[in-house]
Design an enzyme around this catalytic site. Structure first.
Site, mmCIF file in Angstrom:
data_model
loop_
_atom_site.group_PDB
_atom_site.id
_atom_site.type_symbol
_atom_site.label_atom_id
_atom_site.label_comp_id
_atom_site.label_asym_id
_atom_site.label_seq_id
_atom_site.Cartn_x
_atom_site.Cartn_y
_atom_site.Cartn_z
ATOM 1 N N ASP A 102 0.853 -1.187 0.000
ATOM 2 C CA ASP A 102 0.000 0.000 0.000
ATOM 3 C C ASP A 102 0.890 1.239 0.000
ATOM 4 O O ASP A 102 1.759 1.389 0.861
ATOM 5 C CB ASP A 102 -0.909 -0.009 1.234
ATOM 6 C CG ASP A 102 -2.023 1.011 1.142
ATOM 7 O OD1 ASP A 102 -1.715 2.180 0.844
ATOM 8 O OD2 ASP A 102 -3.201 0.660 1.352
ATOM 9 N N ASN A 111 -2.904 12.800 -4.590
ATOM 10 C CA ASN A 111 -4.070 13.138 -5.413
ATOM 11 C C ASN A 111 -4.637 14.513 -5.061
ATOM 12 O O ASN A 111 -5.021 15.285 -5.946
ATOM 13 C CB ASN A 111 -5.160 12.070 -5.242
ATOM 14 C CG ASN A 111 -4.914 10.837 -6.096
ATOM 15 O OD1 ASN A 111 -4.255 10.903 -7.126
ATOM 16 N ND2 ASN A 111 -5.431 9.702 -5.658
ATOM 17 N N HIS A 158 -5.096 14.060 -9.811
ATOM 18 C CA HIS A 158 -5.219 12.628 -10.090
ATOM 19 C C HIS A 158 -4.328 12.175 -11.245
ATOM 20 O O HIS A 158 -3.934 11.010 -11.302
ATOM 21 C CB HIS A 158 -6.684 12.286 -10.386
ATOM 22 C CG HIS A 158 -7.560 12.331 -9.169
ATOM 23 N ND1 HIS A 158 -7.657 11.288 -8.278
ATOM 24 C CD2 HIS A 158 -8.363 13.314 -8.681
ATOM 25 C CE1 HIS A 158 -8.498 11.597 -7.305
ATOM 26 N NE2 HIS A 158 -8.937 12.830 -7.524
ATOM 27 N N ASP A 216 -2.097 8.976 -10.938
ATOM 28 C CA ASP A 216 -2.123 7.857 -11.885
ATOM 29 C C ASP A 216 -0.720 7.536 -12.393
ATOM 30 O O ASP A 216 -0.359 6.366 -12.562
ATOM 31 C CB ASP A 216 -3.032 8.196 -13.069
ATOM 32 C CG ASP A 216 -4.503 8.210 -12.676
ATOM 33 O OD1 ASP A 216 -4.831 7.720 -11.574
ATOM 34 O OD2 ASP A 216 -5.322 8.707 -13.480
ATOM 35 N N GLU A 232 -4.702 2.321 -4.312
ATOM 36 C CA GLU A 232 -3.241 2.329 -4.248
ATOM 37 C C GLU A 232 -2.688 1.041 -3.650
ATOM 38 O O GLU A 232 -1.521 0.975 -3.252
ATOM 39 C CB GLU A 232 -2.750 3.522 -3.429
ATOM 40 C CG GLU A 232 -3.107 3.482 -1.941
ATOM 41 C CD GLU A 232 -4.465 4.075 -1.625
ATOM 42 O OE1 GLU A 232 -4.676 4.481 -0.466
ATOM 43 O OE2 GLU A 232 -5.322 4.134 -2.533
#
Length: 355
Positions: free
Chosen positions: A229, A237, A242, A246, A272
């Site tokens: 994680d 973000n 975003h 990404d 994530e």
């Protein structure tokens, strides 16, 4: 009761349902085997009662026996390839025999175009092309033999027409199967992979996890699982957008892929979170890999954001373990690593006890 039995016989075994290409071949094989059994049985009866040709009837009954054997292997043992070859070989041999039996009568040649219609969907492009070319060569060889022994009007014209029909018919079916397989492969790829990162999605993770658990029971071997994680990913973000988030996820997946074996199963678990299945990997080996991955992640510089860290939960599935309890223990280990300060790994309770 008979209707239920017939319905079960018509249904394709669901063990092929996970792969759309194999499932379509299995559906076609099931249909062809049942249809050929019915047709050859009727033909054998017709030749005995109406025509009086017992030799042809015996050949047709032998074909029925071979097809029933293929059907039994297919439904009992999920033997797709062997049953498909048995079915296509029996049908091809029957078509070739019709040419010999009728001594070059042009009527059976129409049936020859049926061969590529089912051999391509059954075997796929490469194997079916080889089988079909051998079939065409056998047809031409029989015809050349018959040219000298049978009474055929305009043999050169007949040979030309048959060759043209076989090649054009086979070529059209080849092209259709080629485009269809490409489309199915694209669908299969989309169904298996995460569109953002290009690695396996959660569906494929569940399938590989189920396979590894089954192998553990059969071979009494263990495998390990690492959940990863990204730390503070929400802040990336929220502060950078975003698009940057990404890009970080794609780079993170690429980085993990460079540190895993071909046999390992890397997938995006969600958001994530990522999961890494490690076949035939002990607890100690998995923990060492977790340390190496953490070091690799620390040293890497991600686009725009620079340094990113991750937390890892590590566990090993042993023979007799419970799937839900195993996954829950690794998930708890992951959150324990986060509570302890992130940028670290934690072992599941079972593995800490084993140590």
């Amino acid at each position: 009761m008979p209707l239920q039995s017939l319905k079960r016989l018509l249904e394709t075994p669901q063990r092929f349902a996970r792969d759309p290409l194999l499932f379509r071949r299995a559906q076609l094989l099931n249909f062809i085997l049942l249809t050929l059994t019915a047709l050859m049985s009727v033909a054998a009866l017709f030749n005995i009662v109406i025509i009086g040709d017992s030799r042809l009837a015996l050949i047709e009954l032998a074909m029925v026996v071979a097809i029933l054997l293929a059907l039994w292997r297919f439904r009992r043992h999920a033997n797709l390839h062997g049953s498909a070859w048995l079915a296509s070989s029996s049908a091809g041999a029957m078509l070739l025999y019709l040419i010999v039996h009728t001594e070059g009568d042009t009527n059976p040649y129409v049936l020859l175009l049926l061969y590529p219609l089912f051999v391509y969907p059954l075997h796929g492009l490469r194997a079916a092309t080889i089988a079909y070319l051998l079939f065409v060569a056998a047809v031409l060889a029989i015809f050349v033999y018959g040219w000298a022994h049978w009474s055929i009007s305009c043999p050169a014209q007949t040979l030309f027409n048959i060759t043209t029909a076989l090649l054009i018919g086979g070529g059209i079916i080849y092209y259709y199967e080629h485009t269809r397989e490409e489309a199915l492969n694209r669908v299969r790829t989309l169904s298996m992979t995460d569109p953002l990162t290009g690695i396996w999605n959660r569906t494929m993770f569940d399938e590989m996890l189920a396979r590894e658990i089954a192998k553990t029971g059969r071979h009494q071997r263990c495998f390990s699982l690492i959940l990863l994680d990204l730390d503070h990913f929400k802040q990336i973000n929220d502060t950078l957008g975003h698009d940057v988030g990404d890009a970080v996820l794609r780079e993170f997946a690429r980085l993990l892929a460079t540190r895993t074996r071909a046999s390992d199963g890397l997938s995006r678990w969600g958001g994530e979170e990522f999961a890494l299945i490690l076949p035939d990997t002990s607890c100690q080996q998995a923990e060492q890999l977790a340390r190496d991955l953490l070091e690799t992640i620390r040293e890497h510089r991600f686009p725009t954001v620079g340094r990113v860290t991750a937390s890892l939960g590590v566990g090993t599935f042993r023979p007799g373990s419970d799937r839900d309890a195993f996954f829950r223990a690794i998930d708890q280990a992951l959150y324990r690593a986060k509570r302890q300060g992130r940028d670290r790994h934690a072992m599941s309770d079972d593995d800490r006890t084993a140590d």
